[in-house]
Design a protein around this motif. Structure first.
Motif, short mmCIF file in Angstrom:
data_model
loop_
_atom_site.label_atom_id
_atom_site.label_comp_id
_atom_site.label_asym_id
_atom_site.label_seq_id
_atom_site.Cartn_x
_atom_site.Cartn_y
_atom_site.Cartn_z
N ALA A 269 0.82 -1.21 0.00
CA ALA A 269 0.00 0.00 0.00
C ALA A 269 0.85 1.26 0.00
O ALA A 269 0.32 2.37 0.12
CB ALA A 269 -0.92 0.00 1.21
N ASN A 270 2.18 1.08 -0.11
CA ASN A 270 3.13 2.21 -0.13
C ASN A 270 3.09 3.03 1.15
O ASN A 270 3.32 4.24 1.14
CB ASN A 270 2.88 3.12 -1.34
N GLU A 271 2.78 2.35 2.27
CA GLU A 271 2.88 3.02 3.56
C GLU A 271 4.33 3.01 4.01
O GLU A 271 5.07 2.07 3.74
CB GLU A 271 2.04 2.28 4.61
N HIS A 272 4.73 4.06 4.72
CA HIS A 272 6.08 4.09 5.27
C HIS A 272 6.06 3.34 6.60
O HIS A 272 5.84 3.93 7.66
CB HIS A 272 6.56 5.52 5.46
N THR A 273 6.22 2.03 6.54
CA THR A 273 6.20 1.19 7.73
C THR A 273 7.45 0.33 7.74
O THR A 273 7.52 -0.70 7.07
CB THR A 273 4.94 0.30 7.76
N ASP A 274 8.46 0.78 8.48
CA ASP A 274 9.69 -0.01 8.60
C ASP A 274 9.59 -1.05 9.70
O ASP A 274 10.34 -2.03 9.71
CB ASP A 274 10.88 0.92 8.91
N SER A 275 8.66 -0.84 10.63
CA SER A 275 8.53 -1.78 11.75
C SER A 275 7.10 -1.77 12.25
O SER A 275 6.40 -0.76 12.17
CB SER A 275 9.47 -1.39 12.89
N LEU A 276 6.66 -2.92 12.72
CA LEU A 276 5.34 -3.00 13.36
C LEU A 276 5.31 -4.17 14.33
O LEU A 276 6.11 -5.10 14.22
CB LEU A 276 4.21 -3.10 12.35
N VAL A 277 4.40 -4.08 15.25
CA VAL A 277 4.14 -5.16 16.21
C VAL A 277 2.69 -5.57 16.04
O VAL A 277 1.80 -4.72 15.92
CB VAL A 277 4.41 -4.72 17.65
N TYR A 278 2.46 -6.88 16.00
CA TYR A 278 1.10 -7.41 15.86
C TYR A 278 0.77 -8.20 17.12
O TYR A 278 1.43 -9.20 17.44
CB TYR A 278 1.01 -8.33 14.63
N TYR A 279 -0.26 -7.77 17.84
CA TYR A 279 -0.78 -8.51 18.99
C TYR A 279 -2.03 -9.27 18.58
O TYR A 279 -2.90 -8.72 17.90
CB TYR A 279 -1.20 -7.55 20.12
N THR A 280 -2.13 -10.51 18.98
CA THR A 280 -3.39 -11.22 18.89
C THR A 280 -3.92 -11.43 20.30
O THR A 280 -3.16 -11.82 21.20
CB THR A 280 -3.26 -12.56 18.14
N ILE A 281 -5.19 -11.12 20.49
CA ILE A 281 -5.83 -11.31 21.79
C ILE A 281 -7.08 -12.13 21.54
O ILE A 281 -8.07 -11.65 20.99
CB ILE A 281 -6.16 -9.95 22.46
N GLY A 282 -7.00 -13.39 21.90
CA GLY A 282 -8.09 -14.32 21.67
C GLY A 282 -8.06 -15.38 22.75
O GLY A 282 -7.98 -15.06 23.94
N THR A 283 -8.08 -16.65 22.36
CA THR A 283 -7.96 -17.73 23.33
C THR A 283 -6.67 -17.61 24.12
O THR A 283 -6.62 -17.93 25.31
CB THR A 283 -8.02 -19.09 22.62
N GLY A 284 -5.62 -17.15 23.45
CA GLY A 284 -4.35 -16.81 24.10
C GLY A 284 -3.96 -15.41 23.69
O GLY A 284 -4.70 -14.71 22.99
N VAL A 285 -2.79 -14.99 24.12
CA VAL A 285 -2.27 -13.66 23.78
C VAL A 285 -0.82 -13.82 23.33
O VAL A 285 -0.03 -14.53 23.98
CB VAL A 285 -2.34 -12.69 24.98
N GLY A 286 -0.47 -13.18 22.24
CA GLY A 286 0.91 -13.21 21.76
C GLY A 286 1.16 -12.00 20.88
O GLY A 286 0.24 -11.27 20.52
N ALA A 287 2.41 -11.81 20.53
CA ALA A 287 2.76 -10.70 19.64
C ALA A 287 3.98 -11.07 18.82
O ALA A 287 4.87 -11.79 19.27
CB ALA A 287 3.02 -9.42 20.44
N GLY A 288 4.00 -10.58 17.60
CA GLY A 288 5.13 -10.72 16.70
C GLY A 288 5.62 -9.35 16.27
O GLY A 288 4.83 -8.41 16.20
N THR A 289 6.90 -9.26 16.00
CA THR A 289 7.52 -7.98 15.65
C THR A 289 8.34 -8.12 14.38
O THR A 289 9.12 -9.05 14.24
CB THR A 289 8.44 -7.51 16.79
N VAL A 290 8.14 -7.18 13.46
CA VAL A 290 8.93 -7.10 12.23
C VAL A 290 9.67 -5.77 12.24
O VAL A 290 9.07 -4.71 12.43
CB VAL A 290 8.05 -7.18 10.96
N ILE A 291 10.99 -5.83 12.05
CA ILE A 291 11.82 -4.64 11.97
C ILE A 291 12.64 -4.74 10.69
O ILE A 291 13.41 -5.69 10.52
CB ILE A 291 12.74 -4.49 13.19
N ALA A 292 12.44 -3.78 9.79
CA ALA A 292 13.18 -3.74 8.52
C ALA A 292 13.11 -5.08 7.78
O ALA A 292 14.11 -5.57 7.26
CB ALA A 292 14.63 -3.32 8.74
#
Length: 290
Positions: free
Chosen positions: A119-142
């Motif tokens: 989508a041509n967004e300037h996103t070099d890094s993001l964190v994704y949290y899932t909150i459901g039956t369990g909770v976790g997060a993943g991180t992408v950097i560059a």
């Protein structure tokens, strides 16, 4: 070229086949039963297609170190029957294609990262949290997933207890009142005797949980400084996310300059919790092109 994707959840497995343009050509969903039964269904499904590679994102904990004898295993999970399960091995033997292996939240994080790039967004890094039956997060950097000794376990951090929630001990079987023990879906029934879908958004429990999620988002903001934080999973909705933003703003107290919170703390760009499918396709393609 056809690429396969497995999003292995504690409740269901979502299998899909797509191409290098991330167009989904076919999809199937299987309930998560025993490892033998579930993996047999997965293998039978993918044998219908001439795959070039397969991306797998699984509930955890999992072993991601390729030099480990347990690489490709689900390890110390509380999920019945799945502890110390060799996941990748049987699939590799049956399908004989290159495979990538990561956590469900890493797959989702990578899918959101790819969509932002497309989508041509300037996103070099993001964190994704899932909150459901369990909770976790993943991180992408560059373009790289965070974690080398193992994958992050951001759902098991500890947060400061809300003063109106001190009598609730939490439900995590390992840590009691870590983040997952306080905000995962089953905590609604533990607190109120009702499933989350039956708890009105006016119930104070939502504000308590929003405070905990906001604390986790603040920790992530202060330590990683991502371009944005994405929230998915069955507990998340836009009204709940509004409560999280309100609590986050109060906790931050103007300390840092951030984007507008409706652009910083966001719902997934990929609808119907499909982020991990796109992430799996992208990771598998990346491994083929490495």
């Amino acid at each position: 070229m056809l690429i396969g994707s497995i999003e292995a959840g504690g409740t269901k497995f979502v299998c899909a086949v797509g191409n290098e343009d991330y167009q989904i050509k076919d999809r199937a969903v299987f309930p998560t039963t025993t490892p033998a039964e579930t993996l047999a269904k997965v293998i039978d499904y993918f044998k219908q297609f001439d795959l070039s590679a397969l991306g797998i994102a699984s509930f955890g904990p999992i072993e991601i170190r390729k030099n480990s004898s347990k690489y490709g295993y689900i390890t110390n999970t509380p999920k019945p029957h799945w502890k110390n399960t060799n996941f990748v091995g049987p699939l590799q033997q049956a399908l004989n294609v290159p495979m990538t292996w990561t956590t469900d939240v890493n797959g989702s994080a990578y899918g959101e990262y790819i969509m932002a790039s497309l989508a041509n967004e300037h996103t070099d890094s993001l964190v994704y949290y899932t909150i459901g039956t369990g909770v976790g997060a993943g991180t992408v950097i560059a373009g790289q997933l965070l974690g080398s000794l193992g994958h992050p376990e951001m759902g098991h951090v500890f947060v400061k207890r809300h003063p109106d929630d001190l009598n609730f001990s939490g439900i995590c079987p390992f840590h009691s009142d870590c983040l997952e023990g306080l905000v995962s879906g089953p905590t609604f029934e533990a607190r109120t005797g009702r499933p989350g879908k039956d708890v009105s958004l006016n119930d104070p429990v939502w504000d308590i949980m929003a405070n905990y999620v906001a604390q986790a988002a603040l920790q992530t903001t202060l330590t990683i400084r991502p371009d944005k934080i994405v929230f998915g999973g069955g507990v998340i909705s836009e009204p709940f996310l509004i409560k999280i933003r309100t609590a986050f703003e109060q906790l931050l107290n103007g300390y840092l300059e951030l984007p507008p919170l409706d652009q910083y703390l966001v719902m997934p760009a990929i609808v119907n919790n499909g982020s991990a499918t796109i992430g799996n396709l992208a990771l598998a393609l990346k491994s083929l092109n490495a």
